[in-house]
Motif scaffolding. Structure first.
Motif, short mmCIF file in Angstrom:
data_model
loop_
_atom_site.label_atom_id
_atom_site.label_comp_id
_atom_site.label_asym_id
_atom_site.label_seq_id
_atom_site.Cartn_x
_atom_site.Cartn_y
_atom_site.Cartn_z
N ARG A 83 4.04 6.05 0.05
CA ARG A 83 4.81 5.30 -0.86
C ARG A 83 5.70 4.43 0.22
NH1 ARG A 83 8.83 8.68 -4.79
NH2 ARG A 83 9.92 7.03 -6.04
N THR A 84 5.82 3.33 -0.22
CA THR A 84 6.94 2.79 0.05
C THR A 84 8.26 2.93 -0.42
OG1 THR A 84 5.82 1.19 -1.39
CG2 THR A 84 4.64 1.05 0.68
N GLY A 85 9.26 1.72 0.25
CA GLY A 85 10.00 1.25 -0.27
C GLY A 85 10.22 1.27 -1.77
N GLY A 86 11.50 1.36 -3.54
CA GLY A 86 11.08 0.82 -4.28
C GLY A 86 9.57 1.09 -5.12
N HIS A 87 9.46 0.26 -5.84
CA HIS A 87 8.03 0.42 -6.61
C HIS A 87 6.88 0.07 -5.88
CE1 HIS A 87 11.37 1.51 -10.78
NE2 HIS A 87 12.21 0.03 -10.11
N ASN A 88 5.86 0.54 -6.84
CA ASN A 88 5.18 0.45 -5.62
C ASN A 88 3.60 -0.48 -6.72
OD1 ASN A 88 4.92 2.39 -3.42
ND2 ASN A 88 5.11 4.00 -4.83
N SER A 89 2.54 -0.67 -5.95
CA SER A 89 1.86 -1.59 -6.89
C SER A 89 1.38 -0.71 -7.57
CB SER A 89 1.12 -1.82 -6.24
OG SER A 89 1.33 -2.69 -4.94
N PRO A 90 0.43 -0.83 -8.82
CA PRO A 90 -0.18 0.39 -10.04
C PRO A 90 -1.13 0.79 -9.46
CG PRO A 90 -0.31 -1.67 -10.75
CD PRO A 90 0.28 -2.84 -9.34
N GLY A 91 -0.80 2.71 -9.11
CA GLY A 91 -1.49 2.88 -8.98
C GLY A 91 -1.45 3.86 -7.26
N PRO A 92 -0.85 3.70 -6.28
CA PRO A 92 -1.26 3.71 -5.33
C PRO A 92 -0.34 5.24 -5.36
CG PRO A 92 0.98 2.44 -5.00
CD PRO A 92 0.07 2.52 -6.51
N THR A 93 0.46 6.14 -6.10
CA THR A 93 0.79 7.31 -5.60
C THR A 93 0.76 8.09 -6.94
OG1 THR A 93 3.09 6.33 -6.26
CG2 THR A 93 3.28 6.33 -3.52
N ASN A 94 -0.71 7.92 -7.20
CA ASN A 94 -0.92 8.44 -8.47
C ASN A 94 -1.41 9.56 -8.02
OD1 ASN A 94 -0.39 6.76 -10.29
ND2 ASN A 94 -1.92 5.35 -10.67
N GLY A 95 -2.20 9.95 -6.82
CA GLY A 95 -2.28 10.72 -6.34
C GLY A 95 -1.74 12.42 -6.72
N LEU B 128 7.46 6.30 3.29
CA LEU B 128 7.80 5.26 4.16
C LEU B 128 8.99 5.10 3.70
CD1 LEU B 128 5.12 2.88 4.65
CD2 LEU B 128 5.44 5.52 5.95
N ARG B 129 10.44 6.30 3.08
CA ARG B 129 11.41 5.39 2.58
C ARG B 129 12.63 5.52 3.72
NH1 ARG B 129 12.07 8.25 -3.39
NH2 ARG B 129 11.28 9.40 -2.22
N ASP B 130 12.22 6.89 4.59
CA ASP B 130 12.91 6.70 5.87
C ASP B 130 13.54 4.96 6.21
OD1 ASP B 130 13.99 8.69 5.07
OD2 ASP B 130 13.13 10.29 5.89
N ILE B 131 12.01 4.72 6.53
CA ILE B 131 11.71 3.57 7.77
C ILE B 131 12.41 2.64 7.58
CG2 ILE B 131 10.41 2.16 9.49
CD1 ILE B 131 8.06 4.72 8.76
N ASP B 132 13.77 2.46 7.06
CA ASP B 132 14.02 1.16 6.04
C ASP B 132 15.02 0.65 7.10
OD1 ASP B 132 16.05 0.02 4.63
OD2 ASP B 132 17.65 1.92 4.23
N TYR B 133 14.47 -0.60 7.64
CA TYR B 133 15.05 -0.97 8.66
C TYR B 133 14.76 -3.36 8.44
CZ TYR B 133 11.35 -1.55 11.81
OH TYR B 133 10.24 -1.41 12.01
N VAL B 134 15.96 -3.85 8.44
CA VAL B 134 15.66 -5.44 8.72
C VAL B 134 16.18 -6.15 9.88
CG1 VAL B 134 16.12 -7.93 7.82
CG2 VAL B 134 16.02 -5.31 5.55
N ASP B 135 15.19 -6.01 11.10
CA ASP B 135 15.86 -7.19 12.46
C ASP B 135 15.42 -7.67 12.58
OD1 ASP B 135 16.61 -4.77 12.85
OD2 ASP B 135 14.75 -3.73 14.05
N ILE B 136 16.52 -8.88 12.27
CA ILE B 136 16.09 -10.78 12.06
C ILE B 136 16.50 -11.02 13.78
CG2 ILE B 136 17.62 -13.02 11.63
CD1 ILE B 136 18.61 -11.40 9.43
#
Length: 132
Positions: free
Chosen positions: A73-85, A93-101
């Motif tokens: 599972r990634t941040g926000g809305h996922n593509s169709p079906g990836p977390t339907n398991g 992965l939502r705790d891996i939340d960074y943007v490094d420029i």
């Protein structure tokens, strides 16, 4: 499916991982598995919240070595079906939340759990943008 919590936690401890585990009885489990995007409210048996890329590698290695079905599972809305398991381990992965420029502003490293809004706002602060 038998509880994965104890064997996974033991493995993570042995590997020195900083991954946080949320079994169904954990008070934060419901909020962490709240449906978003297209996961249709699937019920995982365990949610793993890695804190960095090494933690993700450790989780995937555990699943591969122990024949554990998982979804990412990634941040926000996922593509169709990836977390339907249903009845699988979620690697969230939502705790891996960074943007490094980079200093020269030619490259950006983005964490797997970053939300698109945060990405665009952070880029905009430096006069950068991405097509969307």
């Amino acid at each position: 499916m038998a509880s994965l919590y104890s064997p996974v936690q033991t493995y993570l401890d042995e590997q020195g991982s900083t991954t946080k585990l949320l079994p169904p009885e954990h008070p934060d489990f419901e909020a962490a598995h709240e449906p978003s995007g297209n996961n249709s409210g699937a019920q995982p048996v365990l949610i793993a919240r890695p804190q960095n890329a090494e933690d993700v590698q450790t989780m995937v290695r555990y699943c591969a070595q122990n024949n554990v079905r998982f979804v990412v599972r990634t941040g926000g809305h996922n593509s169709p079906g990836p977390t339907n398991g249903q009845d699988v381990l979620w690697i969230d992965l939502r705790d891996i939340d960074y943007v490094d420029i980079s200093e020269d502003k030619k490259t950006v490293k983005v964490g797997g759990g970053v939300l698109f809004r945060r990405l665009t706002e952070t880029l905009a602060e430096d006069g950068l943008l991405i097509p969307s």
